[in-house]
Design a protein around this motif. Structure first.
Motif, PDB file in Angstrom:
ATOM      1  N   GLU A  28      51.314   4.305  49.642  1.00 10.96           N
ATOM      2  CA  GLU A  28      51.548   2.884  49.905  1.00 10.96           C
ATOM      3  C   GLU A  28      52.804   2.721  50.749  1.00 10.96           C
ATOM      4  O   GLU A  28      53.826   3.351  50.492  1.00 10.96           O
ATOM      5  CB  GLU A  28      51.685   2.097  48.605  1.00 10.96           C
ATOM      6  CG  GLU A  28      51.715   0.599  48.842  1.00 10.96           C
ATOM      7  CD  GLU A  28      51.592  -0.230  47.580  1.00 10.96           C
ATOM      8  OE1 GLU A  28      51.290  -1.421  47.693  1.00 10.96           O
ATOM      9  OE2 GLU A  28      51.803   0.314  46.475  1.00 10.96           O
ATOM     10  N   VAL A  29      52.682   1.874  51.780  1.00 10.33           N
ATOM     11  CA  VAL A  29      53.801   1.605  52.668  1.00 10.33           C
ATOM     12  C   VAL A  29      54.097   0.108  52.675  1.00 10.33           C
ATOM     13  O   VAL A  29      53.249  -0.712  52.319  1.00 10.33           O
ATOM     14  CB  VAL A  29      53.517   2.085  54.116  1.00 10.33           C
ATOM     15  CG1 VAL A  29      53.376   3.599  54.157  1.00 10.33           C
ATOM     16  CG2 VAL A  29      52.304   1.405  54.714  1.00 10.33           C
ATOM     17  N   GLU A  30      55.309  -0.201  53.073  1.00  6.23           N
ATOM     18  CA  GLU A  30      55.727  -1.584  53.257  1.00  6.23           C
ATOM     19  C   GLU A  30      55.957  -1.788  54.746  1.00  6.23           C
ATOM     20  O   GLU A  30      56.620  -0.974  55.394  1.00  6.23           O
ATOM     21  CB  GLU A  30      57.022  -1.857  52.484  1.00  6.23           C
ATOM     22  CG  GLU A  30      57.521  -3.270  52.635  1.00  6.23           C
ATOM     23  CD  GLU A  30      58.773  -3.543  51.798  1.00  6.23           C
ATOM     24  OE1 GLU A  30      59.396  -4.577  52.035  1.00  6.23           O
ATOM     25  OE2 GLU A  30      59.117  -2.723  50.934  1.00  6.23           O
ATOM     26  N   ILE A  31      55.410  -2.855  55.274  1.00  7.56           N
ATOM     27  CA  ILE A  31      55.537  -3.144  56.700  1.00  7.56           C
ATOM     28  C   ILE A  31      56.216  -4.493  56.847  1.00  7.56           C
ATOM     29  O   ILE A  31      55.798  -5.476  56.228  1.00  7.56           O
ATOM     30  CB  ILE A  31      54.156  -3.158  57.383  1.00  7.56           C
ATOM     31  CG1 ILE A  31      53.424  -1.848  57.113  1.00  7.56           C
ATOM     32  CG2 ILE A  31      54.303  -3.408  58.883  1.00  7.56           C
ATOM     33  CD1 ILE A  31      51.946  -1.898  57.344  1.00  7.56           C
ATOM     34  N   GLU A  32      57.255  -4.510  57.672  1.00  6.11           N
ATOM     35  CA  GLU A  32      57.996  -5.741  57.905  1.00  6.11           C
ATOM     36  C   GLU A  32      58.058  -5.989  59.401  1.00  6.11           C
ATOM     37  O   GLU A  32      58.473  -5.112  60.161  1.00  6.11           O
ATOM     38  CB  GLU A  32      59.394  -5.602  57.314  1.00  6.11           C
ATOM     39  CG  GLU A  32      60.168  -6.881  57.251  1.00  6.11           C
ATOM     40  CD  GLU A  32      61.473  -6.712  56.494  1.00  6.11           C
ATOM     41  OE1 GLU A  32      61.438  -6.601  55.259  1.00  6.11           O
ATOM     42  OE2 GLU A  32      62.518  -6.678  57.161  1.00  6.11           O
ATOM     43  N   ALA A  33      57.626  -7.165  59.818  1.00  8.44           N
ATOM     44  CA  ALA A  33      57.659  -7.548  61.232  1.00  8.44           C
ATOM     45  C   ALA A  33      58.499  -8.808  61.369  1.00  8.44           C
ATOM     46  O   ALA A  33      58.369  -9.729  60.564  1.00  8.44           O
ATOM     47  CB  ALA A  33      56.246  -7.799  61.747  1.00  8.44           C
ATOM     48  N   LYS A  34      59.359  -8.815  62.396  1.00 13.43           N
ATOM     49  CA  LYS A  34      60.186 -10.009  62.599  1.00 13.43           C
ATOM     50  C   LYS A  34      60.423 -10.228  64.086  1.00 13.43           C
ATOM     51  O   LYS A  34      60.655  -9.283  64.845  1.00 13.43           O
ATOM     52  CB  LYS A  34      61.496  -9.931  61.840  1.00 13.43           C
ATOM     53  CG  LYS A  34      62.343  -8.740  62.163  1.00 13.43           C
ATOM     54  CD  LYS A  34      63.535  -8.669  61.225  1.00 13.43           C
ATOM     55  CE  LYS A  34      64.114  -7.273  61.278  1.00 13.43           C
ATOM     56  NZ  LYS A  34      64.906  -6.927  60.153  1.00 13.43           N
ATOM     57  N   VAL A  35      60.353 -11.489  64.473  1.00 13.62           N
ATOM     58  CA  VAL A  35      60.678 -11.863  65.846  1.00 13.62           C
ATOM     59  C   VAL A  35      62.183 -11.718  65.998  1.00 13.62           C
ATOM     60  O   VAL A  35      62.953 -12.233  65.182  1.00 13.62           O
ATOM     61  CB  VAL A  35      60.213 -13.303  66.153  1.00 13.62           C
ATOM     62  CG1 VAL A  35      60.760 -13.779  67.492  1.00 13.62           C
ATOM     63  CG2 VAL A  35      58.693 -13.386  66.127  1.00 13.62           C
ATOM     64  N   VAL A  36      62.607 -11.000  67.054  1.00 16.59           N
ATOM     65  CA  VAL A  36      64.033 -10.757  67.252  1.00 16.59           C
ATOM     66  C   VAL A  36      64.573 -11.394  68.528  1.00 16.59           C
ATOM     67  O   VAL A  36      65.785 -11.405  68.746  1.00 16.59           O
ATOM     68  CB  VAL A  36      64.363  -9.247  67.239  1.00 16.59           C
ATOM     69  CG1 VAL A  36      64.145  -8.677  65.851  1.00 16.59           C
ATOM     70  CG2 VAL A  36      63.557  -8.482  68.275  1.00 16.59           C
ATOM     71  N   GLY A  37      63.681 -11.939  69.356  1.00 16.61           N
ATOM     72  CA  GLY A  37      64.161 -12.580  70.574  1.00 16.61           C
ATOM     73  C   GLY A  37      63.051 -13.300  71.302  1.00 16.61           C
ATOM     74  O   GLY A  37      61.874 -13.022  71.112  1.00 16.61           O
ATOM     75  N   SER A  38      63.463 -14.258  72.120  1.00 15.53           N
ATOM     76  CA  SER A  38      62.508 -15.020  72.917  1.00 15.53           C
ATOM     77  C   SER A  38      63.203 -15.470  74.188  1.00 15.53           C
ATOM     78  O   SER A  38      64.343 -15.952  74.141  1.00 15.53           O
ATOM     79  CB  SER A  38      62.013 -16.224  72.121  1.00 15.53           C
ATOM     80  OG  SER A  38      61.010 -16.905  72.820  1.00 15.53           O
ATOM     81  N   ARG A  39      62.523 -15.279  75.311  1.00 24.96           N
ATOM     82  CA  ARG A  39      63.069 -15.700  76.595  1.00 24.96           C
ATOM     83  C   ARG A  39      61.900 -16.140  77.468  1.00 24.96           C
ATOM     84  O   ARG A  39      61.070 -15.330  77.851  1.00 24.96           O
ATOM     85  CB  ARG A  39      63.829 -14.576  77.259  1.00 24.96           C
ATOM     86  CG  ARG A  39      64.306 -14.951  78.654  1.00 24.96           C
ATOM     87  CD  ARG A  39      65.120 -13.884  79.255  1.00 24.96           C
ATOM     88  NE  ARG A  39      66.511 -14.179  78.899  1.00 24.96           N
ATOM     89  CZ  ARG A  39      67.512 -13.430  79.245  1.00 24.96           C
ATOM     90  NH1 ARG A  39      67.318 -12.345  79.920  1.00 24.96           N
ATOM     91  NH2 ARG A  39      68.745 -13.778  78.920  1.00 24.96           N
ATOM     92  N   GLY A  40      61.846 -17.436  77.754  1.00 24.69           N
ATOM     93  CA  GLY A  40      60.745 -17.962  78.547  1.00 24.69           C
ATOM     94  C   GLY A  40      59.412 -17.704  77.864  1.00 24.69           C
ATOM     95  O   GLY A  40      59.222 -18.061  76.713  1.00 24.69           O
ATOM     96  N   LYS A  41      58.500 -17.045  78.561  1.00 21.07           N
ATOM     97  CA  LYS A  41      57.182 -16.746  78.003  1.00 21.07           C
ATOM     98  C   LYS A  41      57.139 -15.427  77.248  1.00 21.07           C
ATOM     99  O   LYS A  41      56.105 -15.050  76.715  1.00 21.07           O
ATOM    100  CB  LYS A  41      56.147 -16.733  79.118  1.00 21.07           C
ATOM    101  CG  LYS A  41      55.964 -18.107  79.740  1.00 21.07           C
ATOM    102  CD  LYS A  41      54.958 -18.078  80.849  1.00 21.07           C
ATOM    103  CE  LYS A  41      54.851 -19.470  81.459  1.00 21.07           C
ATOM    104  NZ  LYS A  41      53.933 -19.504  82.574  1.00 21.07           N
ATOM    105  N   LEU A  42      58.264 -14.725  77.201  1.00 19.33           N
ATOM    106  CA  LEU A  42      58.337 -13.443  76.507  1.00 19.33           C
ATOM    107  C   LEU A  42      58.889 -13.613  75.095  1.00 19.33           C
ATOM    108  O   LEU A  42      59.819 -14.381  74.878  1.00 19.33           O
ATOM    109  CB  LEU A  42      59.234 -12.468  77.262  1.00 19.33           C
ATOM    110  CG  LEU A  42      58.714 -11.937  78.586  1.00 19.33           C
ATOM    111  CD1 LEU A  42      59.811 -11.168  79.308  1.00 19.33           C
ATOM    112  CD2 LEU A  42      57.509 -11.042  78.358  1.00 19.33           C
TER     113      LEU A  42
END
Length: 148
Positions: A107-121
Motif C-alpha cells: 500500500e502506498v500513499e499518493i499526494e498531489a498538490k498544485v505548486v504554481g500557476s502562470r498564465g495557461k500553465l
C-alpha cells in the motif's frame, strides 16, 4: 473522504476520480491504472490517496511497473489541476524520478498538490510514498496547459 471546499471544479474532480477508480466513463488504460484507488482527502489544488498496487501492474520482477507509476502520476496530477483551474489540461513537461521500488499488494500513499500557476500553465507535484514508513518511491513534476 475529507473535502475542504465546495465548488464545481472540486466536485467534478471528485466524481471523475470515483468513476475512474470503478472503470466507468474512462479509457481501458485509466480503468486498469486507477482500479481500487481510494481518495482520502481532496481540496482545491490538493489530493491524497491510498493505493494497493494490483497484480496487473507488476513488472517481470514483481515490482510496480514504472509505466504504471507514470500513468498514475500523470492522471492524478491532471485531476488535482482540474480541482484548481476547473479545466482538464494536457501535460507539456512531465518529469518522474524513481527512488525505490514497491512490490505488488503493497500500500502506498499518493499526494498531489498544485505548486504554481502562470498564465495557461499550471504546475503540480506528485509524491508516491510507502504507507507506514513514508519512504519516497517516486516524485513527479508536471507542467500542464489547456492550450499550447
Amino acid at each position: 473522504m475529507r473535502m475542504k471546499e465546495d465548488d464545481d471544479a472540486l466536485q467534478a474532480s471528485i466524481k471523475m476520480l470515483e468513476r475512474t477508480s470503478k472503470g466507468v466513463e474512462c479509457s481501458e488504460l485509466e480503468a486498469i491504472t486507477f482500479q481500487g484507488i481510494q481518495a482520502v482527502e481532496l481540496r482545491t489544488g490538493f489530493l491524497r490517496c491510498y493505493f494497493v498496487i494490483p497484480i496487473h501492474a507488476a513488472d517481470q520482477d514483481g515490482n510496480w511497473h514504472a509505466g504504471a507509476i507514470a500513468t498514475l502520476i500523470d492522471g492524478l496530477g491532471a485531476l488535482t489541476v482540474n480541482s484548481f483551474t476547473g479545466k482538464f489540461k494536457a501535460s507539456v513537461d512531465l518529469t518522474i524520478s524513481l527512488y525505490s521500488s514497491a512490490k505488488i499488494q503493497e500500500e502506498v500513499e499518493i499526494e498531489a498538490k498544485v505548486v504554481g500557476s502562470r498564465g495557461k500553465l499550471t504546475s503540480v507535484l506528485v509524491e508516491v510514498k510507502r504507507k507506514g514508513n513514508g519512504e519516497l518511491i517516486a516524485l513527479g513534476k508536471n507542467w500542464m496547459t489547456s492550450k499550447l
